[in-house]
Design an enzyme around this catalytic site. Structure first.
Site, PDB file in Angstrom:
ATOM      1  N   ARG A 117      -3.093   3.681   2.211  1.00  0.00           N
ATOM      2  CA  ARG A 117      -4.285   3.654   1.369  1.00  0.00           C
ATOM      3  C   ARG A 117      -5.367   4.499   2.038  1.00  0.00           C
ATOM      4  NH1 ARG A 117      -1.605   2.437  -2.381  1.00  0.00           N
ATOM      5  NH2 ARG A 117      -1.738   0.595  -3.683  1.00  0.00           N
ATOM      6  N   HIS A 156      -0.970  10.894  -4.616  1.00  0.00           N
ATOM      7  CA  HIS A 156      -0.510   9.493  -4.737  1.00  0.00           C
ATOM      8  C   HIS A 156       0.845   9.437  -5.463  1.00  0.00           C
ATOM      9  CE1 HIS A 156      -2.009   5.061  -4.780  1.00  0.00           C
ATOM     10  NE2 HIS A 156      -0.690   5.121  -4.677  1.00  0.00           N
TER      11      HIS A 156
END
Ligand code: NAP
Length: 312
Positions: free
Chosen positions: A227, A275
């Site tokens: 993250r 991502h």
């Protein structure tokens, strides 16, 4: 009576799941009615959730037995104080495979120095650099859960000396396991490639701050498929600019999509992937959701329950 499943991950997700989820529920022996909207929230038995969906307030779902997240990360839902139902995160075998492939691919790129040849086809015969073999390149995986462990084991199978770090002590064949602050310091001081696969929690935000980045050997490479906020961005850029770090390959960011003018886009030693390291795959994820609903109905413990106090 069929169980009522509210698919609350949004219409785009439903287009991907509408074939797989009903079939997976049937295969699990669960008779279910799937609703895309829930005019009577009290009638809902299970919520299939993704942060891209619409539910903000879980309090009307008074009879809901579990919220089943389609994402591995739960940082966007765990702080929701209306969510009192059990929450399960996604552990999807195909997502794990995909993460292993992303980690191995990007590790090998840096380990072998592939850019030197891929980006320089200019007629110059550059054969002066012989890269070390994997067994001479210590790597570290921070986070030894579903994804970190699988990635670490795959790297170990290629002969990389793999160090791992987790909150609680672990014993995993082929991985030199560490925990605690002293364990992290020891791991970082040796790791030439570091892979971040801890969840984002109060305890891991800015894990890679200036001090910890400085511990890494000169030229170390950081891969972040975890993250964005696990890294202090300013400290990362400073460490790259002064030549302490060799490269950062980043899949996740504080703000996604990564804003157009962000320095990561143009930094010569940063690679941005959008991502895509490991998406949830509807076929296999549907089987996980169906198995959890089957368990819920059979009175068996649910898989992959999130511990609110831990934050993951
Ligand atoms: P997981 O199974 O919950 O594992 C988390 C690991 O991190 C565990 O080993 C845990 O330690 C460790 N950890 C947690 N807090 C820690 C702390 N404060 N200090 C040290 N270690 C800590 O999670 P996962 O399924 O592997 O997923 C990891 C993360 O990957 C997700 O949370 C998500 O953010 C990210 N992800 C990214 C993508 C992508 O496409 N980029 C896709 C899926 C997931 P213990 O073992 O001791 O509990």
């Amino acid at each position: 009576m069929p169980v009522t499943v509210h698919f609350a991950a949004g219409p785009a997700a439903w287009r991907e799941y509408h074939d797989h989820l009903p079939r997976a529920l049937a295969d699990a022996g669960v008779q279910a009615e799937i609703l895309l909207t829930a005019p009577d929230p009290a009638a809902v038995d299970y919520i299939v959730f993704a942060p891209s969906g619409e539910i903000q307030d879980f309090s009307p779902y008074v009879n809901c037995k579990a919220v089943l997240n389609l994402w591995a990360g739960v940082e966007r839902i765990i702080g929701n104080t209306t969510l009192t139902q059990p929450l399960a995160r996604m552990v999807d075998p195909a997502m794990t495979e995909s993460m292993v492939e992303w980690v191995v691919g990007h590790t090998l790129r840096h380990h072998l120095g592939m850019d030197l040849h891929i980006l320089n086809q200019d007629g110059v015969w550059r054969n002066e650099i012989t890269p070390p073999i994997a067994r001479e390149r210590p790597v570290a995986v921070l986070g030894l859960g579903a994804l970190g462990r699988a990635a670490g084991e795959a790297l170990a199978a290629l002969n990389f000396p793999v160090m791992g770090w987790s909150r609680t002590p672990k014993n995993i064949s082929g991985i030199d396991c560490h925990s605690g602050d002293a364990g992290l310091a020891a791991v970082l001081s040796r790791a030439e490639i570091v892979i971040l696969l801890v969840p984002l929690t109060a305890g891991t935000e800015n894990l890679m701050n200036a001090e910890r980045l400085a511990r890494l050997p000169k030229g170390a490479v950081i891969l972040n498929p975890g993250r964005g906020p696990l890294i202090d961005d300013a400290a990362l850029l400073a460490a790259l600019d002064r030549g302490h770090l060799g490269h950062a390959t980043l899949d996740v960011f504080r703000n996604e999509p990564l804003p157009k003018g962000h320095p990561f886009w143009t930094h010569p030693r940063v690679t941005v992937t959008p991502h895509i390291a490991a998406s949830t795959r509807p076929l296999t994820a549907s089987a996980v959701v169906a198995e959890n609903i089957r368990r819920g109905e059979a009175g068996e413990p649910l898989l992959y329950l999130v511990d609110r106090a831990r934050g993951y």
